[in-house]
Motif scaffolding. Structure first.
Motif, PDB file in Angstrom:
ATOM      1  N   LYS A 124       0.811  -1.217   0.000  1.00 30.04           N
ATOM      2  CA  LYS A 124       0.000   0.000   0.000  1.00 30.04           C
ATOM      3  C   LYS A 124       0.844   1.267   0.000  1.00 30.04           C
ATOM      4  O   LYS A 124       0.420   2.309  -0.479  1.00 30.04           O
ATOM      5  N   ASP A 149      -5.040  -5.725  -0.635  1.00 28.72           N
ATOM      6  CA  ASP A 149      -5.439  -5.270   0.707  1.00 28.72           C
ATOM      7  C   ASP A 149      -6.922  -5.629   0.912  1.00 28.72           C
ATOM      8  O   ASP A 149      -7.752  -5.361   0.035  1.00 28.72           O
ATOM      9  N   SER A 150      -7.260  -6.235   2.057  1.00 26.58           N
ATOM     10  CA  SER A 150      -8.587  -6.860   2.186  1.00 26.58           C
ATOM     11  C   SER A 150      -9.746  -5.869   2.023  1.00 26.58           C
ATOM     12  O   SER A 150     -10.756  -6.194   1.407  1.00 26.58           O
ATOM     13  N   GLU A 151      -9.576  -4.659   2.544  1.00 23.59           N
ATOM     14  CA  GLU A 151     -10.663  -3.673   2.454  1.00 23.59           C
ATOM     15  C   GLU A 151     -10.911  -3.270   1.002  1.00 23.59           C
ATOM     16  O   GLU A 151     -12.048  -3.153   0.555  1.00 23.59           O
ATOM     17  N   ASN A 216      -2.277   2.545   9.595  1.00 27.88           N
ATOM     18  CA  ASN A 216      -2.696   1.647   8.524  1.00 27.88           C
ATOM     19  C   ASN A 216      -4.033   2.077   7.927  1.00 27.88           C
ATOM     20  O   ASN A 216      -4.215   2.066   6.709  1.00 27.88           O
ATOM     21  N   GLU A 220      -4.863   3.279   4.224  1.00 23.12           N
ATOM     22  CA  GLU A 220      -5.883   2.598   3.408  1.00 23.12           C
ATOM     23  C   GLU A 220      -6.897   3.575   2.823  1.00 23.12           C
ATOM     24  O   GLU A 220      -7.420   3.360   1.733  1.00 23.12           O
TER      25      GLU A 220
END
Ligand code: NDP
Ligand code: MG
Length: 384
Positions: A124, A149-151, A216, A220
């Motif tokens: 990221k 990235d999971s989101e 983080n 994000e």
């Protein structure tokens, strides 16, 4: 069969990617990897795959690895990461998976875009620091940039088939990290081990600390602004302690769509690797009979000043994101080496940003220069 060029093969995302490649040997062919401090892991991976290129930390490591894998091309240092990213440049089906940690991942990402190679991005920091450069390059290169990235992977899944003009806001979930129930006063005394003990995810050390400070989540939000080309004020974080909902999208009709799954990074990795196909699960299914409720909590920005600072840096623009990230990388590394306390991370990052004179639209060279200067001055002061 797709060739995979894997940056950061020895890390948490890298190893999970390799597991997936081993589970689908008919679909993926791992031909190039990079590692940094874990020579043993590099050798182990090399003994399982027929690697054509291996990127390592420095020249000394390169000769060690060359002796073990005489047929592979061995490269090293930052330029070695770029060599990997553009290796076999005419391989149009191949994918670069960027699982490096830190802004060291930016240049190889840019190099891969320039040869029109599709990229699966876990790293990221690349978008935090160089999002403006990447956005411009993607206008002229027909490259697919898929988020791991999971989101972001969740949002990408949710918006399939939707008109993105009908998105009202993105709602990014956050676990709140290991210290979500502590007062700020109690944060003064937290230890490294406590900070590394994330309640829901097992990840690399740096992102685990970033989760504890919520830097983080700030990263994000910036990452989402670039990936989905949306105004940052329309991206809202919310605490969802169990990490069952990986993010949500609210549309103009006030319909909110969520993506849910057991917290396991293999899902976003595999979704990106196979997109647009879905494949049989490699993760545990969610069992709603075992979930009594799903809680939400408003994010308290005072509690997490780095989250607020990240959003401010994005709004201020220019090189502020470079300094934010560089100071954070340096401070987290000092904390991991037990040179500073947990709350020092915040004060070091804030002071670096406060003292920075913005460079508008920094070039790649300017970014690397500012990054180095910022890190050097922090290390000089604290690394005694
Ligand atoms: P790790 O620390 O586990 O792995 C990082 C990788 O980068 C390792 O292969 C490491 O090599 C390599 N590396 C570290 N420093 C350098 C350097 N200076 N030059 C070249 N290579 C280097 O990180 P994660 O896998 O946890 O995270 C990778 C990225 O994915 C990060 O940007 C993170 O924010 C993001 N991410 C991670 C998630 C997770 O679940 N882990 C979830 C979502 C996003 P070595 O180990 O050999 O030193
Ligand atoms: Mg995430």
């Amino acid at each position: 069969m797709k060739n995979v060029y894997l940056l950061g093969a020895t890390g948490s995302i890298g190893e999970q990617t390799i597991d997936i490649i081993q589970e689908f040997p008919e679909e993926f062919n791992l031909i190039a990897i990079s590692g940094y401090s874990s020579l043993e892991k590099i050798i182990e991976i090399g003994s399982k795959f027929n690697l054509q290129l291996i990127a390592v930390k420095d020249e000394a490591d390169a000769s060690v690895i060359k002796a073990v894998f005489p047929d592979a091309k061995i490269v090293f240092g930052p330029s070695g990461l770029s060599d990997l990213a553009v290796y076999n440049k005419d391989d149009k089906e191949g994918i670069l998976i960027n699982a490096l940690v830190g802004m060291v991942g930016l240049k190889p990402t840019i190099d891969a875009i320039k040869i029109d190679r599709d990229i699966l991005l876990a790293n990221k920091e690349t978008l935090v620091v160089g999002g403006h450069l990447i956005k411009e390059l993607l206008k002229i290169h027909p490259v697919k940039l898929y988020p791991i990235d999971s989101e972001h992977n969740a949002i990408w899944q949710i918006i399939q088939g939707e008109d993105t003009n009908t998105i009202k806001q993105l709602i990014i979930t956050a676990s709140g990290g290991p210290f979500r129930d502590l007062t700020r006063d109690k944060l003064k005394n937290v230890t490294l081990d406590e900070a590394l003990n994330h309640p829901n995810w097992s990840m690399g050390k740096k992102i685990t600390i970033d989760s504890a400070t919520m830097m983080n989540k700030g990263f994000e939000i910036i990452e989402a602004a670039y990936l989905f080309d949306i105004d940052i004020d329309r991206i809202k974080p919310i605490i969802q302690e169990d990490s069952i909902i990986h993010s949500m999208v609210e549309y103009i009709d006030n319909s909110i769509v969520a993506q849910m799954a057991t917290p396991d990074m293999k899902l976003p990795i595999i979704y990106a690797m196979f997109y647009p196909k879905r494949v049989d699960s490699v993760i545990e299914p969610l069992d709603f009979n075992k979930i009594s409720n799903i809680n939400f909590k408003e994010v308290d920005y005072k509690r997490y000043p780095l989250l607020q600072l990240a959003i401010e840096c994005y709004k201020k623009g220019g090189s502020n994101r470079t300094v934010l990230n560089a100071a954070n990388e340096a401070a987290v590394s000092l904390f991991l080496n037990q040179k500073i306390s947990f709350l020092d991370i915040e004060s070091i990052v804030k002071s670096a940003v406060d003292n920075h004179k913005t460079v508008i639209d920094p070039s790649l060279e300017e970014i690397y220069e500012i990054d180095q200067l910022t890190k050097d001055s922090i290390f000089k002061r604290y690394n005694k």
